[in-house]
Motif scaffolding. Structure first.
Motif, PDB file in Angstrom:
ATOM      1  N   LYS B 115      55.846-164.063   5.461  1.00 17.71           N
ATOM      2  CA  LYS B 115      55.385-164.460   4.118  1.00 17.71           C
ATOM      3  C   LYS B 115      54.558-165.741   4.123  1.00 17.71           C
ATOM      4  O   LYS B 115      53.481-165.793   3.534  1.00 17.71           O
ATOM      5  CB  LYS B 115      56.591-164.664   3.181  1.00 17.71           C
ATOM      6  N   THR B 116      55.082-166.785   4.762  1.00 18.77           N
ATOM      7  CA  THR B 116      54.409-168.082   4.706  1.00 18.77           C
ATOM      8  C   THR B 116      53.039-168.003   5.373  1.00 18.77           C
ATOM      9  O   THR B 116      52.035-168.469   4.824  1.00 18.77           O
ATOM     10  CB  THR B 116      55.304-169.158   5.367  1.00 18.77           C
ATOM     11  N   THR B 117      53.010-167.373   6.542  1.00 14.77           N
ATOM     12  CA  THR B 117      51.745-167.201   7.252  1.00 14.77           C
ATOM     13  C   THR B 117      50.781-166.363   6.414  1.00 14.77           C
ATOM     14  O   THR B 117      49.587-166.676   6.321  1.00 14.77           O
ATOM     15  CB  THR B 117      52.013-166.489   8.603  1.00 14.77           C
ATOM     16  N   ARG B 142      64.917-172.527   4.005  1.00 11.45           N
ATOM     17  CA  ARG B 142      64.650-172.608   5.433  1.00 11.45           C
ATOM     18  C   ARG B 142      64.235-174.014   5.818  1.00 11.45           C
ATOM     19  O   ARG B 142      63.346-174.593   5.177  1.00 11.45           O
ATOM     20  CB  ARG B 142      63.538-171.617   5.786  1.00 11.45           C
TER      21      ARG B 142
END
Ligand SMILES: Nc1nc2c(ncn2[C@@H]2O[C@H](COP(=O)(O)OP(=O)(O)OP(=O)(O)O)[C@@H](O)[C@H]2O)c(=O)[nH]1
Ligand SMILES: Nc1nc2c(ncn2[C@@H]2O[C@H](COP(=O)(O)OP(=O)(O)OP(=O)(O)O)[C@@H](O)[C@H]2O)c(=O)[nH]1
Ligand SMILES: [K+]
Ligand SMILES: [Mg+2]
Ligand SMILES: [Mg+2]
Lengths: 280, 298
Positions: B115-117, B142
């Motif tokens: 998701k973050t990437t 996280r």
């Protein structure tokens, strides 16, 4: 219900439950053939008899549970935590460090993922939480150099276990696999016995790709064990049978959550039990 | 490592002269191979069954043309059905950013799916399309998740909205949209924490975010290596937050990506992009024919 006779429907349901647990089509086919054979030879007539035989076969594929290896000659044991992107390596390093610390070891961590954004900070945050030192360099630096530093620090500060958090890498990426080999060489230069553990971390929600991952990592750097994470998900991690059987490498731990305490030594019996448990 | 489906089908039909109609017996044998190939590609068992039935019905009695071998003929039908199930050639793989700005894109998914990437990749992609993106760090769980997104934002020179640790993710998202308005950002990308579909409390959080910020797009970020559970995961997320699309990540490896087919077949949620690497430009539009070929190992 326990003593129902074996029917075609029963065989179909068995096949279905194995495939849906990610055991894989070929392992499932092999298992069913073996069970049909046994059913005939051993006159297994009821579903519970066949289920018992299935448990035995599954346990045979998994092999024995195996403990972690520690250095016998050198003062420092090195464990490399490796695997594809996002499988849970960094979290597992923290969990393992916490566990080993509880057992009385003096643990030190190496932040050898110098590539992924925030990876070093992530491990440092874990280090602070569990009060275990983390050796790191700047983002983008050579992972081998970080491991070198960590070995020196570990030896000079009297630590007995070094856990190395490596960057996520797909097994198909040649350069990244070469980088991992280099890390192994750095360890061996100073600690010829090491690394004592090369642990691949595989996400339980993975399907048949797990076997390809494990094979390639085993081929390129060798593996001493498997850790399956995210067992708290709805996935069953059925690839474990093919992986353990194919590579002869034991499953060592299961990750069961995001907290440091969520790491359980692998117990083949309960793994098989959970896999065969009928969900509604 | 897997013998390709076309080779196996050639094997099955090698006895046939290559003329006439495909018989039921030929087709049944071929369907066993198709079933295996799809299971090896991690297509969900139930989806495989439906699929095989559809193909069987089409293949039986099909005329084998002179220029095609029976194997090619079956493969052709399989391929076409797969493309169809993946949404067809003209599939709606574009993002819908047609609302009044700022349009909000919310990313959800299991832990570690990417998701973050992908948030950073999307921001980068949309900026090239002329948008003014704002990234939002809504993962308070996280360790260093905020730092990860901030680092990516800095690399790309794209602004990241963040609040101190301990802030409420729902509030963060609401504040971020206000902030985007002030800053005249045209697109807001919400990077939410990874969560299990069976984690009630965490699912309530994404439901609350969805309610409060009314995103234009709610995208499931799913790992291409996912196995049989993909369907349950996607169905649960879909039920909770009404997905508008999915992005399949880590397609740069050798995963066949059968999960995408399963998810699409069961939930109807279209694939919108593929993640093909760790770098912020490694995002590709989705083409059903390419994924169909890949699932078949072609
Ligand atoms: N539910 C659950 N989540 C886990 C488990 N282990 C790790 N995670 C989560 O999975 C995500 C990825 O974990 P990481 O430890 O960062 O994974 P990684 O393999 O180091 O990732 P990369 O370094 O990017 O390749 C995080 O959100 C973790 O909290 C587990 O056993 N259960
Ligand atoms: N090879 C490859 N790696 C990817 C891709 N997308 C993401 N990754 C990697 O996958 C790992 C996990 O990515 P993240 O973006 O941290 O995943 P996440 O879903 O935000 O993780 P959580 O927030 O912990 O749930 C990182 O190592 C990424 O670099 C991709 O398309 N290809
Ligand atoms: K489970
Ligand atoms: Mg990591
Ligand atoms: Mg994230």
């Amino acid at each position: 219900r326990q003593d129902e006779p074996v029917t075609d429907t029963f065989w179909d349901e068995l096949e279905e439950s194995l495939i849906e647990a990610d055991v894989g089509a070929s392992t499932t086919t092999w298992l069913l053939e073996r069970l049909r054979e046994r059913a005939e030879q051993e006159r297994l007539r009821t579903t519970s008899q066949v289920r018992r035989a299935l448990r035995e076969e599954l346990l045979t594929l998994l092999g024995k549970a195996a403990p972690l290896h520690f250095a016998t000659q050198a003062p420092l044991t090195v464990m490399l935590i490796i695997g594809v992107n996002g499988s849970g390596k960094t979290t597992t390093v923290a969990k393992l460090a916490y566990r080993l610390k509880q057992e009385g070891h003096r643990v030190i961590l190496a932040a050898a993922d110098t590539f992924r954004a925030g990876a070093i900070e992530q491990l440092k945050a874990w280090g602070e939480r569990i009060d275990v030192p983390v050796i790191s360099q700047n983002p983008g630096s050579d992972p081998g150099a970080v491991v070198y530093d960590a070995i020196q620090a570990g030896l000079s500060r009297g630590h007995d276990v070094l856990l190395v958090d490596t960057a996520g890498r797909l097994h198909t990426k040649f350069n990244l696999m070469e980088e991992l080999k280099k890390i192994g060489k750095v360890v061996q230069k100073f600690l010829p016995e090491g690394p004592q553990e090369l642990l691949i971390v595989i996400d339980a929600t993975t399907g048949q790709n797990a076997l390809l991952q494990a094979r390639k990592f085993a081929e390129d750097v060798g593996l001493t064990g498997v850790i399956i994470t995210k067992m708290d998900s709805t996935a069953k991690g059925g690839f474990a049978f093919a992986v353990a059987d194919d590579l002869g490498v034991p499953i060592k731990f299961l990750g069961t959550g995001e907290k440091v305490t969520d790491l359980t030594p692998f117990d083949p019996e309960s793994f098989v039990e959970a896999l065969l448990a009928q969900d509604e | 490592m897997f013998e390709s489906l076309s080779k196996r089908l050639e094997g099955i039909f090698s006895g046939l002269s290559g003329k006439g109609k495909l018989t039921e017996a030929d087709v049944n044998e071929a369907m066993r191979e198709v079933r295996l190939a799809l299971l090896e590609a991690d297509v969900n068992l139930r989806v495989v069954r439906q699929f095989v039935e559809r193909v069987r019905a089409k293949a039986i009695g099909a005329e084998v043309l002179g220029s095609f071998s029976p194997a090619q003929q079956v493969l052709q039908i399989v391929h076409e059905e797969l493309i169809d199930m993946l949404g067809g050639e003209g599939s709606q793989n574009r993002l819908d950013l047609g609302g009044p700005p700022p349009n909000v894109i919310m990313l959800v998914g299991l832990q570690g799916s990417g998701k973050t990437t992908t948030a950073a990749k999307l921001a980068n992609y949309l900026r090239k399309e002329g948008q003014r993106p704002l990234l939002v760090a809504a993962d308070m769980y996280r360790p260093a998740a905020v730092r990860q997104l901030q680092t990516l934002g800095k690399q790309l020179s794209i602004p990241v909205y963040a609040e101190p640790m301990g802030a409420n993710p729902v509030d963060i998202c609401v504040h971020a949209v206000d902030y985007a308005r002030e800053q005249a950002a045209s697109v807001v990308i919400l990077d939410t924490a990874g969560r299990l579909n069976i984690d009630e409390q965490m699912m309530q959080e994404v439901i609350a975010i969805r309610k409060r910020v009314q995103p234009r797009e709610v995208l499931l970020v799913a790992d291409a290596m996912t196995g049989q559970e993909a369907v349950r995961v996607a169905s649960d997320f879909n039920q909770a937050v009404a997905l508008t699309g999915m992005i399949l990540t880590k397609m740069d490896g050798d995963a066949r990506g059968g999960a995408a087919l399963s998810i699409r077949a069961v939930t109807g949620v279209p694939v919108k992009f593929l993640g093909v690497g760790e770098k912020t430009d490694a995002l590709e539009p989705f083409y059903p024919d390419r994924l169909a070929s890949r699932i078949l190992g072609m």
